[in-house]
Design a protein around this motif. Structure first.
Motif, PDB file in Angstrom:
ATOM      1  N   VAL A  61       0.803  -1.073   0.010  1.00 11.45           N
ATOM      2  CA  VAL A  61       0.076   0.011   0.014  1.00 11.45           C
ATOM      3  C   VAL A  61       0.877   1.328   0.091  1.00 11.45           C
ATOM      4  N   ALA A  62       1.883   1.181   0.962  1.00 16.09           N
ATOM      5  CA  ALA A  62       2.813   2.283   0.940  1.00 16.09           C
ATOM      6  C   ALA A  62       3.626   2.603  -0.287  1.00 16.09           C
ATOM      7  N   ASP A  63       3.938   1.609  -1.066  1.00 14.88           N
ATOM      8  CA  ASP A  63       4.729   1.584  -2.453  1.00 14.88           C
ATOM      9  C   ASP A  63       3.786   1.954  -3.526  1.00 14.88           C
ATOM     10  N   ARG A  64       2.347   1.388  -3.587  1.00  9.96           N
ATOM     11  CA  ARG A  64       1.723   1.576  -4.872  1.00  9.96           C
ATOM     12  C   ARG A  64       0.879   2.705  -4.729  1.00  9.96           C
ATOM     13  N   GLY A  65       0.495   3.141  -3.320  1.00  9.40           N
ATOM     14  CA  GLY A  65      -0.491   4.254  -3.321  1.00  9.40           C
ATOM     15  C   GLY A  65      -2.050   3.861  -3.221  1.00  9.40           C
TER      16      GLY A  65
END
Length: 255
Positions: free
Chosen positions: A14-18
């Motif tokens: 979630v943090a990486d992909r948004g």
């Protein structure tokens, strides 16, 4: 994989992909969608993400916090250069006209504008105006108004009134957040109002945004998917998000 390990991995994605989809996570980790929803509920209670329809976004994705232009110029530079290079194919021909919104991705495009093509370029960005004023072949029109220090762009009634009298071949805009549901958004109402005026002024509307902006929602929507013709982003974009945007009517170009 233990549940705790899977949940930490999901939080990282979630943090990486948004933005991540429940179905995609279920396939990636080989579990049921019900298991993924339970994991997301645990992570939301821990403050590590926020659940939305069909998936999850970072906890701070819906926000009015705005990053300064100087900070944005220092992030994801390679992706923005690739986006700008792909956007060159969307420029009008000789003696064409365009609008350039403020921002780091549109600044990357300004750096690559061909010097052998006559173009009318209008912008409300002070840094872009300074750069464009020295470029051969560019007939520059500066949109005036109150300049916001954070973005170094003119906003307010004067800017909107000036844009109302313009009609250009292509309007190139930036965005802070993009989703198929909420559309294209930004944290500030004054900036959103100018972006709406730019959209009305453009015969064709192109948004330049790196993949970190996709899956994020900000406070003020300035465009629905139907208002945007093309989105140019980078190869790190989540394919599921591309499909949803294309289904909503946006042509997505992956640089």
């Amino acid at each position: 994989m233990y549940a705790e390990e899977r949940q930490q991995a999901i939080a990282g994605l979630v943090a990486d992909r948004g933005r991540v989809a429940v179905t995609a996570l279920a396939e990636e980790f080989g579990v049921t969608t019900e298991t993924v929803r339970r994991d997301l509920a645990v992570l939301e209670r821990a403050g590590m993400l926020r659940r939305v329809h069909g998936g999850a976004v970072p906890a701070g994705a819906l926000t009015y916090v705005e990053t300064a232009l100087s900070e944005r110029h220092g992030t994801r530079g390679e992706q923005k250069r690739k986006i700008a290079a792909a956007a060159l194919d969307l420029l009008p021909g000789a003696d064409g006209s365009l609008l350039l919104d403020g921002g780091s991705s549109t600044a990357a495009l300004a750096e690559l504008l061909p010097g052998d093509r006559r173009l009318f370029v209008a912008t409300h960005s002070v840094p872009l105006a300074a750069r464009l004023s020295t470029m051969p072949g560019v007939s520059l029109h500066v949109v005036g108004g109150r300049v916001r220090g954070l973005t170094q762009c003119a906003v307010g009634e004067q800017a909107i009134s000036t844009l109302a009298d313009l009609r250009v071949d292509v309007a190139f805009l930036g965005a802070n957040g993009i989703t198929a549901d909420h559309g294209f958004s930004t944290p500030d109402e004054a900036e959103a109002s100018v972006k709406r005026a730019m959209i009305r002024a453009g015969q064709r509307v192109v948004v330049l945004a790196d993949s970190s902006k996709l899956g994020r929602e900000h406070l003020v929507r300035f465009a629905a998917p139907a208002d945007v013709d093309v989105l140019v982003t980078d190869a790190d974009v989540d394919p599921a998000l591309v499909v949803r945007l294309e289904d909503a009517g946006v042509e997505v170009v992956v640089a």
